[in-house]
Design a protein around this motif. Structure first.
Motif, short mmCIF file in Angstrom:
data_model
loop_
_atom_site.label_atom_id
_atom_site.label_comp_id
_atom_site.label_asym_id
_atom_site.label_seq_id
_atom_site.Cartn_x
_atom_site.Cartn_y
_atom_site.Cartn_z
N ARG A 92 10.69 -5.50 5.59
CA ARG A 92 11.18 -6.86 5.65
C ARG A 92 12.70 -6.84 5.73
N ARG A 98 18.27 -10.65 10.45
CA ARG A 98 17.39 -10.28 11.57
C ARG A 98 18.18 -10.23 12.86
N GLY A 103 16.76 -3.51 10.58
CA GLY A 103 15.39 -3.00 10.61
C GLY A 103 15.33 -1.62 11.24
N SER A 126 0.56 -3.02 11.45
CA SER A 126 1.23 -4.30 11.55
C SER A 126 0.15 -5.33 11.88
N ARG A 130 1.58 -10.24 14.54
CA ARG A 130 3.03 -9.99 14.51
C ARG A 130 3.50 -9.33 15.82
N ASP A 132 6.14 -9.78 17.67
CA ASP A 132 7.55 -9.36 17.69
C ASP A 132 7.71 -8.02 16.98
N ALA A 133 7.02 -7.84 15.86
CA ALA A 133 7.08 -6.57 15.13
C ALA A 133 6.51 -5.44 15.98
N HIS A 134 5.46 -5.71 16.73
CA HIS A 134 4.86 -4.67 17.59
C HIS A 134 5.88 -4.19 18.61
N PHE A 136 9.11 -4.33 18.33
CA PHE A 136 10.13 -3.62 17.57
C PHE A 136 9.70 -2.17 17.33
N TYR A 137 8.49 -1.95 16.84
CA TYR A 137 8.03 -0.59 16.56
C TYR A 137 7.87 0.23 17.83
#
Length: 153
Positions: A92, A98, A103, A126, A130, A132-134, A136-137
């Motif tokens: 987080r 952000r 991150g 994740s 999510r 956006d998180a995908h 990002f990773y």
């Protein structure tokens, strides 16, 4: 985030719990499952984590303010010729930070720590919602290679 060198990633303490729990609750999923008004269960969890050398709950601190958190778990195993792996969870970043690269720096810290712990693999899950998180990773080199399953107890 200004002056990136001022960022410190350190083990979380009980004093950090209000900020950590607030970040965990600061999204649509977390808002339904976290309780920032009652830190009692989080204190007990922090004690269990602190007592386990394979658990690393950390915070990112900038200008004396907790602005990020993640948990890194080291998991010894038999598969993959006795490989040790790590699991990144609960990443987080405070809403104000952000998009600042925080991150990325935290996940890079977790990868470096995993290497130092002789892990052969870093994994994470994740929530399917999510997206956006995908992205990002994936930008950090993670591949969506498995399907995850959970059973709520």
């Amino acid at each position: 985030m200004t002056d990136a060198p001022e960022l410190a990633i350190r083990p979380a303490t009980e004093a950090d719990l209000p900020a950590i729990v607030a970040m965990l609750a600061d999204d649509p999923l977390g808002a339904t499952r976290e309780s920032p008004d009652d830190l009692t269960p989080y204190r007990a969890a922090l004690e269990r984590l602190t007592d386990d050398p394979n658990q690393h709950l950390v915070v990112a601190v900038h200008a004396d303010r907790v602005v990020g958190t993640l948990q890194l778990t080291i998991v010894p195993g038999l598969s993959r010729k006795g490989s040790t792996r790590s699991i990144i969870e609960g990443v987080r970043v405070h809403a104000d930070e952000r998009g600042s690269g925080l991150g990325t720096r935290m996940v890079e810290w977790a990868i470096d720590k995993s290497r130092a712990e002789n892990c052969d693999l870093v994994q994470l899950t994740s929530d399917a919602s999510r997206t956006d998180a995908h992205r990002f990773y994936e930008r950090l080199g993670f591949a969506a290679s498995h399907v995850g399953f959970k059973l709520q107890l």
